[in-house]
Design a protein around this motif. Structure first.
Motif, PDB file in Angstrom:
ATOM      1  N   VAL A 234     -11.973  13.561  -1.832  1.00  0.00           N
ATOM      2  CA  VAL A 234     -11.189  12.809  -2.444  1.00  0.00           C
ATOM      3  C   VAL A 234     -10.806  12.061  -1.148  1.00  0.00           C
ATOM      4  O   VAL A 234     -10.330  13.316   0.037  1.00  0.00           O
ATOM      5  CB  VAL A 234     -10.125  13.013  -3.023  1.00  0.00           C
ATOM      6  CG1 VAL A 234      -9.467  11.296  -3.302  1.00  0.00           C
ATOM      7  CG2 VAL A 234     -10.751  13.035  -4.913  1.00  0.00           C
ATOM      8  N   LEU A 235     -11.392  10.825  -0.120  1.00  0.00           N
ATOM      9  CA  LEU A 235     -11.030  10.573   1.012  1.00  0.00           C
ATOM     10  C   LEU A 235      -9.581  10.179   0.476  1.00  0.00           C
ATOM     11  O   LEU A 235      -9.020   9.712   1.467  1.00  0.00           O
ATOM     12  CB  LEU A 235     -12.105  10.157   1.724  1.00  0.00           C
ATOM     13  CG  LEU A 235     -12.620  10.884   1.340  1.00  0.00           C
ATOM     14  CD1 LEU A 235     -13.629   9.609   2.005  1.00  0.00           C
ATOM     15  CD2 LEU A 235     -13.168  12.100   2.191  1.00  0.00           C
ATOM     16  N   ARG A 236      -9.584   9.267  -0.373  1.00  0.00           N
ATOM     17  CA  ARG A 236      -8.569   8.076  -0.548  1.00  0.00           C
ATOM     18  C   ARG A 236      -8.370   8.209  -2.174  1.00  0.00           C
ATOM     19  O   ARG A 236      -9.320   7.522  -2.946  1.00  0.00           O
ATOM     20  CB  ARG A 236      -8.670   7.033  -0.171  1.00  0.00           C
ATOM     21  CG  ARG A 236      -7.435   6.166   0.512  1.00  0.00           C
ATOM     22  CD  ARG A 236      -7.661   4.165   1.003  1.00  0.00           C
ATOM     23  NE  ARG A 236      -7.237   3.801   0.655  1.00  0.00           N
ATOM     24  CZ  ARG A 236      -6.020   3.550   1.570  1.00  0.00           C
ATOM     25  NH1 ARG A 236      -5.758   4.521   2.540  1.00  0.00           N
ATOM     26  NH2 ARG A 236      -5.005   2.818   2.126  1.00  0.00           N
ATOM     27  N   LYS A 237      -6.505   7.799  -2.707  1.00  0.00           N
ATOM     28  CA  LYS A 237      -6.570   8.464  -3.680  1.00  0.00           C
ATOM     29  C   LYS A 237      -6.551   6.588  -4.749  1.00  0.00           C
ATOM     30  O   LYS A 237      -6.257   6.140  -3.441  1.00  0.00           O
ATOM     31  CB  LYS A 237      -5.387   9.049  -4.346  1.00  0.00           C
ATOM     32  CG  LYS A 237      -5.402  10.888  -3.849  1.00  0.00           C
ATOM     33  CD  LYS A 237      -3.665  10.898  -4.372  1.00  0.00           C
ATOM     34  CE  LYS A 237      -4.201  11.800  -3.897  1.00  0.00           C
ATOM     35  NZ  LYS A 237      -2.227  13.054  -4.828  1.00  0.00           N
ATOM     36  N   ALA A 238      -7.411   6.645  -5.641  1.00  0.00           N
ATOM     37  CA  ALA A 238      -7.079   5.365  -6.030  1.00  0.00           C
ATOM     38  C   ALA A 238      -5.956   5.111  -6.694  1.00  0.00           C
ATOM     39  O   ALA A 238      -4.701   5.733  -7.348  1.00  0.00           O
ATOM     40  CB  ALA A 238      -7.695   5.155  -7.136  1.00  0.00           C
TER      41      ALA A 238
END
Length: 254
Positions: A234-238
């Motif tokens: 995961v690079l950026r969480k939703a």
């Protein structure tokens, strides 16, 4: 004094002196012979004593020699037996060297695997960090573009509209390039369970149709990196909003 009596008397005296000298010589000879005889006797006794002392030693030495001759001699090795012994020793050395070589090879393989794992971990970490920075840049472009995409853009001049279209094309090109290298967006549907490792809560809302602590709505999609068979990073969480009140969450979500 030249008479015959005087001459006779002188001759007698001379004969007496010669007789005395002869007796003295005889006595000296007898004494020397006696000394020689005593020396000869002493040497004979010493030789006899030494012979008697050496006799037991000679007897012991001869007894040992006879005992050694009586002992059975060990049979000498034949050339074939000697060759077999040498071959056995060489085979033992070969087995030892082979065992050491196998141990060294196993250590080498273990070290190689460990270094390869560490290298892959560092590479993936570097890729994840770089991809995360690229996602941040894309997100900045996307947010600014959506903020300007309103009804007011209709009143913009042709040059401003052309600039906006160029920004739109740049954003799309950036996104397609990220997707080509495994960096993709992921969306969250309402009703999905909230997972802290993939979702970021921006608040909660009331919803009677969805379970408590589930996702009520998505604010911003998330980004993850897919590489082969590895689990996505995961690079950026939703960014989502969760349900504050509603039915109890299913047991599978807890």
């Amino acid at each position: 004094d030249g008479s015959p009596d005087s001459a006779g008397h002188a001759e007698k005296k001379s004969n007496a002196q010669e007789a005395a000298a002869s007796e003295e010589n005889t006595a000296g000879a007898d004494a020397g012979a006696g000394d020689k005889a005593e020396a000869t006797a002493d040497s004979t006794n010493e030789a006899s004593d030494s012979g008697q002392a050496g006799a037991p030693e000679d007897t012991a030495a001869s007894g040992k020699a006879n005992a050694a001759e009586e002992q059975p001699k060990a049979p000498s090795e034949t050339p074939e037996e000697r060759l077999e012994c040498e071959v056995a020793e060489l085979q033992e050395k070969v087995r030892s060297k082979k065992n050491n070589l196998l141990l060294a090879l196993a250590d080498f393989e273990n070290e190689k695997k460990r270094h390869a794992k560490e290298r892959e971990s560092r590479r993936r970490k570097a890729v994840v960090n770089f991809a995360g920075k690229m996602v941040e840049i894309y997100t900045e472009f996307d947010l600014r573009f959506k903020a300007s995409d309103t009804k007011e853009t209709a009143a913009l001049s042709d040059s401003c509209k052309s600039l906006q279209e160029g920004v739109d094309l740049t954003v799309n090109l950036h996104k397609s390039t990220l997707e080509r290298f495994g960096v993709e967006q992921f969306s969250v549907e309402p009703g999905q369970p909230f997972v802290g490792a993939r979702h970021e809560s921006l608040g909660s809302i009331e919803c009677e149709d969805l379970a408590v602590n589930s996702v009520a709505e998505q604010v911003q999609p998330g980004w993850h990196l897919k590489e082969g068979t590895l689990a996505p990073s995961v690079l950026r969480k939703a960014q989502v909003r969760t349900v504050r009140q509603g039915p109890e969450s299913p047991d599978t979500w807890q």
